[in-house]
Write an enzyme that holds these catalytic residues in place. Structure first.
Site, short mmCIF file in Angstrom:
data_model
loop_
_atom_site.label_atom_id
_atom_site.label_comp_id
_atom_site.label_asym_id
_atom_site.label_seq_id
_atom_site.Cartn_x
_atom_site.Cartn_y
_atom_site.Cartn_z
N ARG A 141 0.87 -1.18 0.00
CA ARG A 141 0.00 0.00 0.00
C ARG A 141 0.90 1.23 0.00
NH1 ARG A 141 -2.15 -3.45 3.96
NH2 ARG A 141 -4.27 -4.18 3.52
N LYS A 168 -2.19 -0.91 7.62
CA LYS A 168 -3.62 -0.60 7.76
C LYS A 168 -4.35 -1.69 8.54
CE LYS A 168 -7.71 0.14 4.83
NZ LYS A 168 -8.18 0.21 3.44
N HIS A 251 -2.36 2.74 -5.83
CA HIS A 251 -2.96 1.41 -5.64
C HIS A 251 -2.79 0.52 -6.86
CE1 HIS A 251 -4.92 -0.27 -2.20
NE2 HIS A 251 -5.83 -0.86 -2.93
N ARG A 254 -0.18 -2.22 -6.27
CA ARG A 254 -0.66 -3.37 -5.50
C ARG A 254 -1.61 -4.24 -6.33
NH1 ARG A 254 -1.03 -4.85 -0.01
NH2 ARG A 254 -3.08 -5.44 0.79
N HIS A 277 -3.22 -9.63 2.79
CA HIS A 277 -4.67 -9.81 2.76
C HIS A 277 -5.07 -10.97 3.67
CE1 HIS A 277 -4.66 -7.68 -1.31
NE2 HIS A 277 -5.48 -7.00 -0.54
N TYR A 286 -8.86 -7.65 -6.00
CA TYR A 286 -7.75 -6.91 -6.58
C TYR A 286 -7.40 -7.37 -8.00
CZ TYR A 286 -6.45 -4.25 -2.46
OH TYR A 286 -6.45 -3.36 -1.43
#
Length: 303
Positions: A141, A168, A251, A254, A277, A286
């Site tokens: 991220r 995060k 993003h 990623r 994840h 994603y």
């Protein structure tokens, strides 16, 4: 003293960025005329009025900030009210729409934009190249990339292990290690990272931010890049190569890592170990640009 300790721990229960966002949202609610405690009808009216100008995700965060302001004072939460729940549910149905997702950056595009730009100073070229290649290979991220320090790197014969001290989804700061292997190609992220460390930190001062600002005069500063800079650098390099910048952000690195990994058959558990994840479902969100016939199991079964 005990009360002071409690307030300190409550303050530390959220990441600084989340705390700042909640404070700003609550300020807007109070400026609108809201109060703490807030009756459910007041909260529902606020949500309904703001729904015309705020995205659903932002509005849900506003609600979370109001709920938290109640919980830290030991007050009944407005979220227990059926009126508030029905209001936010209705707003989502009417204004929800589809979530805009960043385009995945392909490996071929990555190689192109990470190449040195003519007319750009040498130091900036080295930094941006390492930033993009490492950001992609690590599945990072943007907040994770800019939080790295030189001391978070451990180089070995096989590559580099990067210690991600927090993220995060790691509210308790347990941290985790991410490995990036040598590719032995001209676009090797580990070699690019070594080039940057040699150029930016020859004495290997561990406490320095890894990816730091370079001012307009080409001087390297000690302050780290901000999260927004990652997307800006990506788009500037896309633009410099005549590529479309619409839909691309930090993003995209990623998303590009996940999509490219799936295309070459990397197991989902291995992707999760890199990206952090927690579930396969999040990994699947994603994946970009994969058709129904790509990696379709029926072809292998009946071939």
């Amino acid at each position: 003293m005990a009360r002071l300790k409690v307030s300190t721990y409550v303050q530390q229960s959220l990441a600084p960025s989340t705390h700042a966002a909640y404070a700003a949202d609550l300020k807007q609610f109070l400026a609108w005329g809201g109060t703490i405690p807030a009756p459910p009808r007041m909260v529902a009216r606020y949500l309904a009025q703001q729904a015309e100008r705020l995205k659903c995700s932002t509005l849900c965060r506003h609600l979370a900030s109001i709920v938290r302001a109640h919980s830290v004072k030991g007050l009944p939460s407005p979220w227990t009210s059926p009126l508030v729940k029905s209001t936010i549910r209705g707003i989502k149905r009417v204004h929800g729409g589809s979530v805009k997702r960043a385009h995945a950056l392909s490996s071929s595009m990555l190689k192109k934009i990470s190449a040195p730009l003519k007319g750009e100073d040498r130091l900036r070229n080295i930094r941006d190249r390492a930033l993009l290649l490492v950001g992609f290979a690590g599945g990072f991220r943007r907040s994770e990339i800019v939080s790295l320090k030189v001391s978070d790197l451990t180089f070995s014969k096989r590559g580099v292990v990067i210690r991600l001290r927090s993220s995060k989804t790691d509210a308790n700061h347990r941290g985790r290690d991410i490995a990036i292997a040598y590719t032995r190609t001209k676009d090797c992220p580990v070699l690019a990272l070594k080039d940057w460390v040699r150029a930016a930190c020859p004495d290997h001062v561990g406490g320095l931010p890894l990816f730091r600002r370079i001012d307009r005069y080409g001087f390297l500063r000690e302050s780290p890049l901000c999260g927004a800079s990652v997307g800006w650098i990506l788009r500037q390099r896309l633009k410099a190569h005549g590529l479309d910048t619409k839909g691309y952000s930090a993003h995209s690195l990623r998303a590009g890592f996940v999509t490219s990994s799936v295309k070459v058959g990397t197991p989902t558990w291995a992707i999760q170990r890199q990206t952090g994840h927690r579930t396969e479902q999040m990994v699947h969100r994603y994946i970009r640009g994969m058709g129904l016939f790509d990696h379709n199991p029926s072809a292998a079964l009946m071939g």
